[in-house]
Design a protein around this motif. Structure first.
Motif, PDB file in Angstrom:
ATOM      1  N   PHE A  46       0.798  -1.220   0.000  1.00 21.58           N
ATOM      2  CA  PHE A  46       0.000   0.000   0.000  1.00 21.58           C
ATOM      3  C   PHE A  46       0.837   1.278   0.000  1.00 21.58           C
ATOM      4  O   PHE A  46       0.351   2.332  -0.383  1.00 21.58           O
ATOM      5  N   GLY A  47       2.072   1.203   0.484  1.00 22.72           N
ATOM      6  CA  GLY A  47       2.926   2.389   0.503  1.00 22.72           C
ATOM      7  C   GLY A  47       3.535   2.637   1.862  1.00 22.72           C
ATOM      8  O   GLY A  47       3.284   1.907   2.833  1.00 22.72           O
ATOM      9  N   PRO A  48       4.358   3.682   1.994  1.00 31.05           N
ATOM     10  CA  PRO A  48       5.057   3.984   3.250  1.00 31.05           C
ATOM     11  C   PRO A  48       4.088   4.185   4.405  1.00 31.05           C
ATOM     12  O   PRO A  48       2.999   4.736   4.236  1.00 31.05           O
ATOM     13  N   GLU A  49       4.491   3.762   5.611  1.00 33.74           N
ATOM     14  CA  GLU A  49       3.583   3.828   6.754  1.00 33.74           C
ATOM     15  C   GLU A  49       3.234   5.254   7.145  1.00 33.74           C
ATOM     16  O   GLU A  49       2.192   5.476   7.768  1.00 33.74           O
ATOM     17  N   ALA A  50       4.054   6.235   6.775  1.00 33.52           N
ATOM     18  CA  ALA A  50       3.746   7.637   7.104  1.00 33.52           C
ATOM     19  C   ALA A  50       2.413   8.073   6.502  1.00 33.52           C
ATOM     20  O   ALA A  50       1.777   9.010   7.002  1.00 33.52           O
ATOM     21  N   GLN A  51       1.977   7.414   5.439  1.00 32.75           N
ATOM     22  CA  GLN A  51       0.688   7.752   4.826  1.00 32.75           C
ATOM     23  C   GLN A  51      -0.491   7.326   5.700  1.00 32.75           C
ATOM     24  O   GLN A  51      -1.584   7.865   5.558  1.00 32.75           O
ATOM     25  N   PHE A  52      -0.266   6.353   6.572  1.00 33.15           N
ATOM     26  CA  PHE A  52      -1.377   5.717   7.273  1.00 33.15           C
ATOM     27  C   PHE A  52      -1.315   5.842   8.791  1.00 33.15           C
ATOM     28  O   PHE A  52      -2.312   5.619   9.463  1.00 33.15           O
ATOM     29  N   LEU A  53      -0.154   6.191   9.340  1.00 32.50           N
ATOM     30  CA  LEU A  53       0.010   6.282  10.784  1.00 32.50           C
ATOM     31  C   LEU A  53      -0.135   7.715  11.270  1.00 32.50           C
ATOM     32  O   LEU A  53       0.408   8.639  10.677  1.00 32.50           O
ATOM     33  N   THR A  54      -0.869   7.891  12.366  1.00 36.29           N
ATOM     34  CA  THR A  54      -0.974   9.175  13.052  1.00 36.29           C
ATOM     35  C   THR A  54      -0.464   8.991  14.476  1.00 36.29           C
ATOM     36  O   THR A  54      -1.017   8.181  15.237  1.00 36.29           O
ATOM     37  N   HIS A  55       0.589   9.701  14.811  1.00 38.83           N
ATOM     38  CA  HIS A  55       1.135   9.632  16.173  1.00 38.83           C
ATOM     39  C   HIS A  55       0.159  10.322  17.124  1.00 38.83           C
ATOM     40  O   HIS A  55      -0.305  11.431  16.868  1.00 38.83           O
ATOM     41  N   LEU A  56      -0.164   9.665  18.232  1.00 39.02           N
ATOM     42  CA  LEU A  56      -1.151  10.184  19.178  1.00 39.02           C
ATOM     43  C   LEU A  56      -0.516  10.895  20.368  1.00 39.02           C
ATOM     44  O   LEU A  56      -1.166  11.112  21.385  1.00 39.02           O
TER      45      LEU A  56
END
Length: 260
Positions: A46-56
């Motif tokens: 799907f692509g790099p994790e930065a596209q899908f992860l949000t740091h909480l």
């Protein structure tokens, strides 16, 4: 094409063909990515994790303790931007350190000693049982450390690759991660069994059904992170007020009940 040959993986893939180091490549009807928050399957498909992860805003570190778990009581101690919990697992107690810190993209790749120093520095000067627990961190060779993040994707399926569990919809420690992952896997298995000859339809039905469960868990995680680890003493007091008032309210309600 029916689904007969399913691969559940936690390593790199290319489409639905898996290349091995010591044997010939094999092709599978379906590849299931169940490899967690930092999923390699998701990254490659799907692509790099930065596209899908949000740091909480939080990080967590856990380490086992020597004490045998006597009961299921959870002890939680707060200071501004830091919390320590001691809770039971299977047979042993575990110390969990949850603290506010800027995102670190490489935290999972850092060495053990670097992660130990990160935790020790974050909890320096904190009271309660923290000095004892930090000494355990220094001596223990078993330390898990990672960011607290949310995973969101518009779709969990691409071709013959599908994501389940934290790889698809993680909310780290702020949701029912294990039970949600089990429910998702069960839903996927059910749909594949029911629609084995129509894998695309089975994957659509899995995603439609399971997103309803996941949506409930993903709403409000930002608020949950602030309640779990308030950034100020005032925030901690606001969070704790209902717990302090509850025994008083319960006593009033008992007093108001008619006798007999």
């Amino acid at each position: 094409m029916s689904v007969r040959n399913v691969l559940v993986v936690g390593a790199g893939i290319a489409g639905s063909t898996l290349a091995y180091e010591r044997s010939a490549p094999r092709r599978f009807d379906l590849v299931v990515g169940a490899d967690g928050l930092h999923s390699r399957v998701r990254r490659l498909t799907f692509g790099p994790e930065a596209q899908f992860l949000t740091h909480l805003g939080l990080h967590i570190a856990t380490t086992p303790l020597q004490q045998t778990a006597a009961n299921r009581t959870v002890l939680l101690h707060n200071a501004p931007s830091r919390a320590v919990a001691i809770h039971s697992t299977v047979g042993r107690e575990v110390a969990a350190f949850v603290f506010r810190a800027p995102p670190r993209s490489n935290i999972r790749d850092q060495g053990m000693e670097q992660n130990k120093q990160l935790v020790i520095a974050a909890y320096s000067g904190m009271g309660w049982r923290v000095p004892e627990l930090l000494d355990r961190v220094r001596r223990n060779e078993d330390l898990y450390c990672d960011s607290v993040s949310r995973v969101r994707l518009d779709s969990w399926t691409r071709g013959r690759v599908v994501l389940v569990g934290d790889a698809a919809s993680c909310v780290s420690l702020l949701g029912e991660g294990s039970s949600t992952a089990i429910a998702g896997a069960a839903t996927l298995a059910h749909e594949l069994g029911t629609h084995a000859g129509e894998p695309a339809a089975a994957l659509r039905r899995y995603e439609r059904a399971h997103r309803k469960r996941v949506g409930r868990g993903q709403h409000g995680v930002a608020l949950a992170s602030r309640l779990l680890v308030p950034a100020t003493r005032a925030g901690t007091a606001v969070r704790d007020t209902p717990f302090r008032l509850w025994p008083v309210l319960a006593s009033v309600r008992r007093a108001e009940r008619p006798p007999g």
